[in-house]
Design an enzyme around this catalytic site. Structure first.
Site, PDB file in Angstrom:
ATOM      1  N   HIS A 103      19.931  -9.981   2.287  1.00  0.00           N
ATOM      2  CA  HIS A 103      19.357 -11.332   2.382  1.00  0.00           C
ATOM      3  C   HIS A 103      19.948 -12.215   1.296  1.00  0.00           C
ATOM      4  CE1 HIS A 103      16.874  -9.382  -0.622  1.00  0.00           C
ATOM      5  NE2 HIS A 103      16.237 -10.508  -0.915  1.00  0.00           N
TER       6      HIS A 103
ATOM      7  N   HIS B 160      18.789 -13.970  -1.257  1.00  0.00           N
ATOM      8  CA  HIS B 160      18.299 -14.211  -2.613  1.00  0.00           C
ATOM      9  C   HIS B 160      19.398 -13.841  -3.618  1.00  0.00           C
ATOM     10  CE1 HIS B 160      13.743 -14.364  -1.565  1.00  0.00           C
ATOM     11  NE2 HIS B 160      14.280 -15.570  -1.622  1.00  0.00           N
TER      12      HIS B 160
ATOM     13  N   ASP C 278      19.652 -12.403  -6.443  1.00  0.00           N
ATOM     14  CA  ASP C 278      19.798 -11.083  -7.069  1.00  0.00           C
ATOM     15  C   ASP C 278      20.412 -10.054  -6.118  1.00  0.00           C
ATOM     16  OD1 ASP C 278      17.349 -11.349  -5.654  1.00  0.00           O
ATOM     17  OD2 ASP C 278      16.451  -9.670  -6.723  1.00  0.00           O
ATOM     18  N   HIS C 279      20.662 -10.459  -4.868  1.00  0.00           N
ATOM     19  CA  HIS C 279      21.292  -9.553  -3.907  1.00  0.00           C
ATOM     20  C   HIS C 279      22.692  -9.993  -3.490  1.00  0.00           C
ATOM     21  CE1 HIS C 279      17.638  -7.087  -2.976  1.00  0.00           C
ATOM     22  NE2 HIS C 279      17.105  -8.116  -3.601  1.00  0.00           N
TER      23      HIS C 279
ATOM     24  N   HIS D  11      10.144 -10.875   4.745  1.00  0.00           N
ATOM     25  CA  HIS D  11      10.281 -11.332   3.371  1.00  0.00           C
ATOM     26  C   HIS D  11      10.178 -12.860   3.378  1.00  0.00           C
ATOM     27  CE1 HIS D  11      11.151 -10.856  -0.822  1.00  0.00           C
ATOM     28  NE2 HIS D  11      12.332 -11.426  -0.785  1.00  0.00           N
TER      29      HIS D  11
ATOM     30  N   ASP E 192      14.700  -6.603   0.772  1.00  0.00           N
ATOM     31  CA  ASP E 192      13.347  -6.935   0.323  1.00  0.00           C
ATOM     32  C   ASP E 192      12.457  -7.053   1.558  1.00  0.00           C
ATOM     33  OD1 ASP E 192      14.509  -6.965  -2.125  1.00  0.00           O
ATOM     34  OD2 ASP E 192      13.983  -9.042  -2.611  1.00  0.00           O
TER      35      ASP E 192
ATOM     36  N   HIS F 185      14.910  -1.311  -6.999  1.00  0.00           N
ATOM     37  CA  HIS F 185      14.527  -2.736  -7.063  1.00  0.00           C
ATOM     38  C   HIS F 185      13.177  -2.883  -7.775  1.00  0.00           C
ATOM     39  CE1 HIS F 185      13.486  -6.789  -5.396  1.00  0.00           C
ATOM     40  NE2 HIS F 185      14.778  -6.949  -5.372  1.00  0.00           N
TER      41      HIS F 185
END
Lengths: 321, 321
Positions: A62, A64, A66-67, A141, A212, A271
């Site tokens: 996804h 976000h 941090d990914h 999510h 997530d 995570h």
């Protein structure tokens, strides 16, 4: 199949945990697949034996940060190192835009082509990557999030020596042809079918990696036949309650209960919220393990950065030193 | 003033060197300034005492990825950590676009405002940051690149005790008023001017940080009065010749010759090609030092990640342990 975690923190890095990234390589394969690419993934790779020259595909769960924010830098480095082979990127369409903008604004001309696949469009018909079948399923999510399953058929069928003896196939070239799945005719005229003298194929190795997600049950279909589930366990129940309205992440208890219901033999949690440390104070990373353990009695692991695992042909998972 | 290197590699990270980033903090100041923000800068910060809560400004030298791709993630982390104070970003306009796109595509709503200043427009009129005067000058690279100078006036003027005695100012509150620069009248009616009893101010501390640049002489004006120049020395002459047509970087020899001509007392080299390692094989990082040394006899340093330096009021530079 081989797994190596390149980042295991949620949202922000800590001194010991970088941001989400997991390398998966099929047994006997040179190419490998990267699932998620948080900032710092290319730095972590320098402490492994993995090379950007043999990366076959990047699957992003996804959009976000941090990914995915490590992806433009990782692509730039692959290019500076001389990569020319095309690279497949599977993910939400925002990833294509993120990469395109970042490369254009940083004056980067990659020396290799990118082949982007929008997972929302092609989820049912993804190409094989790194010698593994690739499937995806939608999760729940704050923004669209996906899980990926990677499956590798048992690459080598073994000869059943007892049967070869009983049928009377002489040791020699015929054995090799039978092992390659070829039916053969003996000198006395008898036809020997390969299937009759081969050990039945072991079930394919299958690893599911969630993005997530606050609803592990959405992974139910994807987890059928899987030996390993890698899933976020950002919080324990008590911390999740304190974090406030709907972080839309999973707790250790929730993932563990799902893994138990789905009869998954191996569960790797990752995570983790940076709230969970290794010091004695609360909350402690051990709280996540303890909570998961109450609901799940399979093989349970909490991933650490650079942890490597091997999924054996029989379905056994080993954590490597 | 305090300097700490957060990344010292060129183009791609190595096992020991992250990508360009340098923290500078004024003497007695809480806030600090970040010059460049390559991928992994936020990871390196976790190994320092610097906090994103007190970051006052980010100055980006140019839009190449190894100098700016860590910025979106660093901003996101500052926000997740609860920052609310506005943050100034100075750099080429592409940086504004890069940040805006990356934040939008990763669904990031920062909890603090960004105040972006296009260095190409405002180079002559930049605001003070972290209690330091900020100036910029254009350099020569494949894309527009800038150097920044940070200058801090001597924060405390000392009383000249001998003069106080000679004039006959009684010890007490009058001393404090004089030190704050106030003229005072003694009981006997005489006016004492502060300037007459204060030690003359020491020259301001001044640090110049170059971006990627093949023409150090462009820094001539900015370096006047500077005690420290931080500049890239990506290659030695022999390697630069092998790299091929116009990498538009500086060699150690070229920077050293400029620092010598400009009478700079301290030169810190950084941004080394990953070709230069610490192993015995050639080229070696020591080659860069040796080449610079032939042309420069001031205090010479090769920056390593997390190296910290203190620039004292008198202009002396110390490498901290």
């Amino acid at each position: 199949m081989h797994l190596q975690f390149l980042g295991t923190s949620s949202g922000v890095p800590t001194r010991h945990r970088s941001l989400s990234a997991l390398a998966i390589r099929g047994e006997g394969e040179r190419g490998w697949v990267l699932v998620d690419c948080g900032e710092g993934t290319q730095h972590r790779l320098l402490h492994t034996r993995l090379s950007l020259a043999t990366l076959e595909a990047v699957c992003i769960t996804h959009c976000h940060g941090d990914h995915c924010l490590g992806l433009p830098g990782l692509l730039g480095t692959a290019s500076m190192e001389g990569r020319q082979a095309p690279l497949t990127i599977v993910g939400p369409d925002g990833i294509r835009e993120l990469v395109a903008h970042a490369l254009a604004l940083t004056d980067s001309n990659l020396g290799f082509p990118l082949h982007f696949i929008d997972v929302a469009v092609a989820a049912g018909a993804l190409p094989a990557v790194g010698g593994m079948k690739l499937e995806a399923a939608g999760l729940s999510h704050r923004i669209p999030s996906w899980a990926y399953a990677l499956t590798q058929d048992d690459p080598v069928r073994q000869l059943d020596h007892a049967r070869l003896g009983a049928v009377g196939v002489p040791r020699g070239p015929l054995w090799g042809r039978l092992q390659r799945g070829e039916d053969v005719t003996l000198d006395d005229g008898r036809l020997v079918r390969a299937d009759a003298v081969l050990v039945p194929p072991r079930p394919p190795r299958r690893i599911v990696v969630g993005g997530d997600n606050d609803t592990p049950a959405l992974l139910d279909a994807l987890c059928r036949g899987a030996q390993v589930l890698v899933h976020e366990a950002t919080y324990t129940e008590d911390v999740a309650a304190r974090v406030g309205p709907a972080p839309m992440h999973s707790t250790a208890a929730r993932v563990a209960a799902f893994a138990s219901d789905a009869d998954l033999p191996n569960l790797i949690l990752t995570h983790f919220s940076p709230r969970y440390g290794n010091a004695r104070r609360s909350p402690h990373i051990g709280d996540i393990e303890a909570e998961a353990r109450t609901a799940y009695d399979g093989a349970l692991y909490l991933a650490r950065d650079l942890d490597a695992f091997s999924l054996e042909a029989g379905g056994a998972l080993r954590r490597l030193d």
